[in-house]
Motif scaffolding. Structure first.
Motif: not given
Length: 270
Positions: A27-29, A217-220, A234-246, A253-255
């Motif tokens: 997804v990231v790549i 609507w929320a990020l997903p 698909w390149n924009l879809i993958f970028a959108d997914i990265v922003i959503t899961i960040l 990591l915090f909890a």
């Protein structure tokens, strides 16, 4: 003998982690590739890094509004869940009445009963809560209550009743005892439920899709801006997914240190 077993254990753990790491890596790549190159779904590095994909996502998908929508729904429902579930667990975990187990298992039935979208839609419509933050928050809170009550009640039953008796002897009112003594002891379970309920609400696409218009609507759900019946970026879809899961990654990591402790503490036989 122990060394080969330890080596085999490490090897199996590494292989299992790849099952989760490789899709995330892909997804990231692919989020940095061109539209044509991302359509091959390969795990190779981009021939030309397209950092502007993320700028395009921010411009086209109204990311800030979607982020605020997700934050309002997730935080609002999380507060309601923690408040109601902890109070309910206090009563169910301490009560000796015959109706307490019946009510407890009635709550747990929400874990297995399928979601009834049509009746929920009609109820929200009757209460004028369709396409409103209040309606989305209440529905999301309803879905998170059964598991939260289950974990909270299990944890309350592990706390000695001598604390209750000492509070009564000191003249401490039940609500004061709960807020000042019992609830702080629930911190491991509370942090676990904060993470789980936030993630569940943040990733949910059914509640906003069925009970609100696109402005709530929320990020997903923003991926639908780049996915269509005839063409998909698909390149924009993958970028959108990265922003959503960040945000979820940062929350984990915090909890993370609270999650295992909370699940273990609350998962006792009732």
């Amino acid at each position: 003998m122990r060394k080969p077993l330890r080596l085999a254990s490490y090897t199996m753990t590494l292989l299992a982690s790849l099952v989760f790491f490789i899709p995330l890596y892909m997804v990231v790549i692919n989020s940095f590739k061109t539209r044509r190159e991302a359509g091959f779904f390969s795990i190779s590095l981009p021939s030309d890094w397209q950092f502007e994909n993320y700028l395009e996502v921010f411009k086209s998908a109204n990311i800030l509004r979607a982020f605020n929508n997700g934050l309002i729904i997730s935080v609002g429902s999380g507060i309601i869940i923690i408040l109601l579930a902890s109070l309910a667990a206090y009563v169910l975990g301490r009560s000796r009445k015959q109706w307490a187990p019946v009510l407890y298992y009635l709550f747990l039935s929400g874990l297995v009963i399928p979601v009834a979208f049509i009746p929920t839609y009609l109820v929200l419509e009757y209460m004028s809560l369709l396409n409103s933050y209040a309606g989305l928050i209440l529905v999301a809170a309803t879905y998170g209550l059964p598991m939260s009550i289950f974990l909270y009640t299990g944890f309350v039953k592990t706390i000695p009743r001598e604390l209750d008796e000492a509070a009564v002897l000191e003249g401490c009112p039940p609500l004061t005892f709960f807020l000042q003594i019992l609830f702080p002891l629930m911190k491991p379970v509370t942090m676990t439920l904060v993470v789980f309920n936030f993630v569940g609400s943040w990733n949910d696409i059914q509640i906003p899709l069925y009970f609100s218009s696109s402005d709530k609507w929320a990020l997903p759900l923003t991926v639908y801006n780049f996915y269509g019946a005839h063409a998909s970026s698909w390149n924009l879809i993958f970028a959108d997914i990265v922003i959503t899961i960040l945000p979820l990654l940062l929350l984990y990591l915090f909890a993370q240190k609270y999650i295992t402790a909370g699940m273990t503490a609350g998962a006792v036989k009732s």
